[in-house]
Write an enzyme that holds these catalytic residues in place. Structure first.
Site, PDB file in Angstrom:
ATOM      1  N   ASP A  25       0.880  -1.167   0.000  1.00 31.20           N
ATOM      2  CA  ASP A  25       0.000   0.000   0.000  1.00 31.20           C
ATOM      3  C   ASP A  25       0.916   1.214   0.000  1.00 31.20           C
ATOM      4  O   ASP A  25       1.487   1.572   1.025  1.00 31.20           O
ATOM      5  CB  ASP A  25      -0.890  -0.046   1.253  1.00 31.20           C
ATOM      6  CG  ASP A  25      -1.701   1.232   1.453  1.00 31.20           C
ATOM      7  OD1 ASP A  25      -1.643   2.120   0.583  1.00 31.20           O
ATOM      8  OD2 ASP A  25      -2.393   1.329   2.483  1.00 31.20           O
ATOM      9  N   LYS A  86       3.479  10.849  -3.888  1.00 34.03           N
ATOM     10  CA  LYS A  86       2.270  10.280  -4.485  1.00 34.03           C
ATOM     11  C   LYS A  86       1.392  11.362  -5.119  1.00 34.03           C
ATOM     12  O   LYS A  86       0.666  11.086  -6.076  1.00 34.03           O
ATOM     13  CB  LYS A  86       1.483   9.519  -3.422  1.00 34.03           C
ATOM     14  CG  LYS A  86       0.297   8.760  -3.973  1.00 34.03           C
ATOM     15  CD  LYS A  86      -0.245   7.796  -2.954  1.00 34.03           C
ATOM     16  CE  LYS A  86      -1.531   7.150  -3.389  1.00 34.03           C
ATOM     17  NZ  LYS A  86      -2.000   6.175  -2.394  1.00 34.03           N
ATOM     18  N   GLU A 185      -7.039   0.776  -4.827  1.00 29.70           N
ATOM     19  CA  GLU A 185      -7.115   0.712  -3.361  1.00 29.70           C
ATOM     20  C   GLU A 185      -8.486   0.220  -2.879  1.00 29.70           C
ATOM     21  O   GLU A 185      -8.552  -0.673  -2.028  1.00 29.70           O
ATOM     22  CB  GLU A 185      -6.772   2.078  -2.753  1.00 29.70           C
ATOM     23  CG  GLU A 185      -5.285   2.395  -2.883  1.00 29.70           C
ATOM     24  CD  GLU A 185      -4.963   3.869  -2.710  1.00 29.70           C
ATOM     25  OE1 GLU A 185      -5.870   4.649  -2.364  1.00 29.70           O
ATOM     26  OE2 GLU A 185      -3.803   4.249  -2.934  1.00 29.70           O
ATOM     27  N   ASP A 207     -13.209   5.846   2.410  1.00 31.79           N
ATOM     28  CA  ASP A 207     -11.805   5.927   2.836  1.00 31.79           C
ATOM     29  C   ASP A 207     -11.492   7.331   3.351  1.00 31.79           C
ATOM     30  O   ASP A 207     -11.307   8.262   2.572  1.00 31.79           O
ATOM     31  CB  ASP A 207     -10.912   5.561   1.631  1.00 31.79           C
ATOM     32  CG  ASP A 207      -9.423   5.600   1.973  1.00 31.79           C
ATOM     33  OD1 ASP A 207      -9.060   6.091   3.063  1.00 31.79           O
ATOM     34  OD2 ASP A 207      -8.626   5.152   1.136  1.00 31.79           O
TER      35      ASP A 207
END
Ligand code: AMP
Length: 623
Positions: A25, A86, A185, A207
Site C-alpha cells: 500500500d 504520491k 485501493e 476511505d
C-alpha cells in the site's frame, strides 16, 4: 522406493514451491507491506516492530533516508525531504504548478514533462522518490519472508489515470520489483473482506485518512470488480477534525490565533490525541500549554466533539451522494460498505455512514491495514499459490476500443492501456425521427476514421420506440473481462430493449501488428484530425438538413408563404452542396446560414406549438 507426491484436488500441485509475494500500500503519508503467511494475510513490521513506514524520503550528501527518520527531519531540512511523491507522480509540470506554492521543494526549471526536485544529492523525480519507498518495503518483506519476492501487487487510487499508473509501475521497476499488477485501493479493501467471493452486487468503499477522503462505488460482476464511480475531497481528513477541536480549545482557553507557533503546533497534537481518545472514551481530559508558560485544564466530551465533527462528516456524506448519483444507483442498492483509513475509527463517522447507507459498515479489519492486506491476498494468488480460478488475472488493453458514430468516425470508449477488467458506458442517440434500429459497429485501433481501424464485430439494436431524432437514449456498455474478452451491450433506456455481442479483441493480432497500428496512428495524426473535423461538420450539417426537412414536411405549408419558403430552400440547397464537398469550414458556415435564415420560422413554430397546447385551456392553468 521414492514416494510420489500427489496434490489434493484443488490444491497447488507443488506446495513446497510456494513463491514469495507481497502486497504494498503505497500511501500519501504512510506505506505498508503485507504478505500471506500460513494462509493468513498480515502486515510486516520493521526491526523495531513498526508496521507503518512514513512515505517520506530525505536526500543527504551521504545517502538516502526513508521513513521515520526522514519524517523527523522534514521541518529542519524541508528542501531535501520529499513527503508528497504520491501527489506528484505521473503528473506533468503544469499540473504540479497548479497544486500551488504549498509544496516546499525547489523544482528544477526545465522543459521536460516530468517534474524534478533539486536536492543536495542531485535532481530527483517523484518516480525515483517512490522507488526508494518501495525498495525499503520490498527489502523488509524479503528479510521477513526469507527469500526473493517473485512479484508484488501495488495499490493505487481508483482515480489514478494512465500516466500515474504507468509512473507507479516504473517506480517499482526502478526498485527492481516485478509488478504482478497494480490494484485499485478500494478493490484491495473489498478483497481483504472477501467480498470478491460473495454474491455479485454493488459495494461502497469509504476511505477517510489523515488528509484526504475518497469514496468509490464498485460493482462485483462474476468475480471481477469494476469501478462505477469515484468521488471525495483531496483536502478533507482527520487533520480537519483536529483543527476543529483545536479551535474549540482556543476559544475555551482564550488562546489567540496569532499565538506562538510552538504553542499552536503542540495544541494540534493535543487536539489529535483528544480526538483519538474520544473514539473509545466518553470524555477526553485536556492539559494544554498556553502562551506565557501557563497551562489550561479542561475536558471535552463526545457530544461536544460530535457537534464539531458533524459539519465535516456532512461533507463526506454529500460526496457519497454524488458518487451514487454518478454510478446511477441508490443507497439501498449498496450491499456492503467498507471502512478504510484511520479516521473511520471515529464512532460518529461510522454512525453517520451507517445511517446514510442503511447498513452497518464493515469495520473488523484495521482500517489502516485493510488495503495492504487485500493487496497481499491478491499477490499470493498471482504468484500461483492458489488455484487459478480464485481471482482473475488482470492486464491492459493493447489498443483502444470504440464504436462507429455518424460520419464514419470512431468514438473510443476504452482507451489503449486501460487496466482490465474494465467497463465503460456512454449514451448515444438516434439520428433520424422515428428511427427504430441502430447499427453498432465495434472497432479497435487508434485512428479517427472507421476505415483505418480494425472491425471487430457488428450487431443491431432493434425495437427502439419511435421518437424524434435525438430523444432516444441508448446506453452502450463496453466490458473487457480479465481474459481480454470484450462484451458490448446496447440498451434502450426507456423500454430496456437490449442487444449484445462478445468478441475477443486481441485475437489474431501479433505484437508487430499492434505496434504497426500504433505507428500508423502517430504518423497520420494531422490527417486524421482534418478528416475528423470534416466528418463531424458533415454529421452536424446533415442533422440540420434532416431537422429542417422534417419541419417543412410537417407544417411548412401551414406556417410559411411561398415567398418566405424560398430563401429557406435556397439555404438548404447550399448546405447540401457544402456537405457534398470537402471543406469543413464551408459546411459549418452554411449550417449557420440555414439557422439564421430559419430564425423567424423556428419562432413561428414555437408559438404555434404553444397555441396548440393551450387550446381549450384557461391561461391561469399554466401559471
Ligand atoms: P491514515 O492516513 O489512514 O493513516 O489516517 C490517519 C488519520 O486517522 C489521522 O488523522 C488520525 O488522527 C486518525 N486516527 C487514527 N486513529 C484514530 C482513532 N482511534 N480515532 C480517530 N481518528 C484516528
Amino acid at each position: 522406493m521414492a514416494l510420489l507426491q500427489i496434490a489434493e484436488p484443488g490444491q497447488a500441485a507443488a506446495p513446497h514451491e510456494h513463491r514469495l509475494a507481497a502486497g504494498i500500500d503505497l500511501g500519501t503519508t504512510n506505506s505498508l507491506v503485507a504478505a500471506v503467511r500460513s494462509g493468513q494475510a498480515k502486515t510486516l513490521p520493521d526491526a523495531q516492530g513498526r508496521h507503518l513506514l512514513p512515505s517520506v524520503v530525505r536526500y543527504t550528501q551521504d545517502g538516502v533516508i526513508v521513513g521515520h527518520e526522514a519524517r523527523e527531519a522534514a521541518a529542519s531540512d524541508p528542501l531535501n525531504t520529499i513527503a508528497s511523491a504520491k501527489r506528484l507522480i505521473g503528473r506533468p509540470v503544469s499540473d504540479i504548478k497548479s497544486l500551488g506554492g504549498s509544496l516546499p521543494y525547489e523544482f528544477v526549471d526545465q522543459d521536460s514533462s516530468v517534474p524534478r526536485i533539486r536536492t543536495v544529492s542531485g535532481d530527483v523525480s517523484p518516480m525515483e522518490v517512490s522507488a526508494e519507498i518501495l525498495r525499503v518495503l520490498a527489502h523488509r518483506a524479503e528479510e521477513t519472508l526469507g527469500g526473493e519476492l517473485s512479484g508484488v501487487v501495488i495499490t493505487v487510487p481508483a482515480y489514478f489515470d494512465d500516466a500515474q499508473r504507468q509512473a507507479t509501475k516504473d517506480a517499482a521497476r526502478l526498485a527492481g520489483l516485478n509488478v504482478f499488477r497494480l490494484l485499485n485501493e478500494p478493490t484491495a479493501a473489498a478483497v481483504a473482506y472477501g467480498l470478491d467471493r460473495g454474491a455479485d452486487g454493488v459495494h461502497a468503499i469509504f476511505d477517510l485518512g489523515g488528509g484526504t477522503f475518497d469514496i468509490s462505488i464498485l460493482r462485483l460482476n462474476r468475480g471481477v470488480f469494476e469501478v462505477m464511480s469515484t468521488g471525495g475531497d483531496s483536502a478533507l481528513g482527520g487533520d480537519d477534525f483536529d483543527q476543529a477541536i483545536a479551535e474549540w480549545i482556543m476559544d475555551q482557553a482564550g488562546i489567540a490565533d496569532d499565538a506562538d507557533h510552538k504553542v499552536l503546533r503542540q495544541l494540534m497534537q493535543d487536539a489529535r490525541r483528544a480526538k483519538e481518545v474520544l473514539s473509545d472514551a466518553e470524555v477526553a481530559e485536556l492539559d494544554i500549554a498556553i502562551p506565557g508558560d501557563g497551562r489550561w485544564q479542561g475536558s471535552i466530551d463526545r457530544e461536544t466533539f460530535n457537534r464539531l465533527a458533524d459539519p465535516l462528516i456532512r461533507k463526506t456524506i454529500s460526496a457519497c451522494r454524488r458518487a451514487l448519483r454518478d454510478a446511477d444507483i441508490s443507497a439501498d442498492e449498496v450491499r456492503e460498505v467498507v471502512m478504510v483509513g484511520g479516521s473511520t475509527r471515529m464512532p460518529r463517522v461510522r454512525e453517520k455512514v451507517g445511517d446514510f447507507f442503511g447498513r452497518a459498515p464493515l469495520v473488523d479489519i484495521d482500517p489502516d491495514k485493510v488495503v495492504a492486506l487485500g493487496a497481499a491476498i491478491q499477490a499470493d494468488v498471482l504468484a500461483g499459490n492458489k488455484p487459478d480460478d480464485e481471482i482473475l488475472l488482470l492486464d491492459v488493453t493493447p489498443l483502444s476500443l470504440g464504436l462507429e458514430t455518424m460520419g464514419g468516425l470512431v468514438e473510443k470508449l476504452i482507451p489503449r492501456n486501460t487496466t482490465i477488467p474494465v467497463a465503460r458506458a456512454q449514451e448515444f442517440t438516434t439520428f433520424k425521427d422515428g428511427q427504430t434500429a441502430m447499427a453498432i459497429h465495434v472497432l479497435q485501433g487508434e485512428r479517427e476514421m472507421v476505415e483505418h481501424c480494425r472491425s471487430l464485430a457488428r450487431f443491431e439494436l432493434r425495437g427502439i420506440p419511435p421518437m424524434v431524432a435525438g430523444a432516444a437514449r441508448i446506453r452502450v456498455t463496453f466490458r473487457v473481462d480479465a481474459d481480454g474478452l470484450l462484451n458490448v451491450e446496447a440498451e434502450e433506456l426507456s423500454q430496456g430493449v437490449r442487444a449484445q455481442v462478445t468478441v475477443k479483441p486481441s485475437y489474431g493480432l501479433t505484437d508487430e501488428e499492434i505496434s504497426g497500428m500504433l505507428q500508423a496512428s502517430y504518423e497520420h495524426a494531422e490527417q486524421d484530425m482534418q478528416e475528423r473535423k470534416l466528418a463531424e461538420a458533415r454529421v452536424e450539417g446533415m442533422r440540420v438538413v434532416e431537422a429542417l426537412q422534417a419541419a417543412l414536411a410537417s407544417d411548412g405549408d401551414r406556417l410559411l408563404s411561398n415567398d418566405e419558403r424560398k430563401p429557406i430552400e435556397t439555404a438548404l440547397e447550399q448546405l447540401n452542396q457544402a456537405i457534398a464537398g470537402n471543406d469543413a469550414d464551408a459546411i459549418e458556415e452554411q449550417a449557420k446560414n440555414v439557422e439564421k435564415v430559419c430564425e423567424f420560422y423556428v419562432e413561428r413554430r414555437m408559438n404555434s406549438g404553444i397555441q396548440e397546447a393551450m387550446a381549450g385551456h384557461n391561461i391561469n392553468e399554466f401559471e
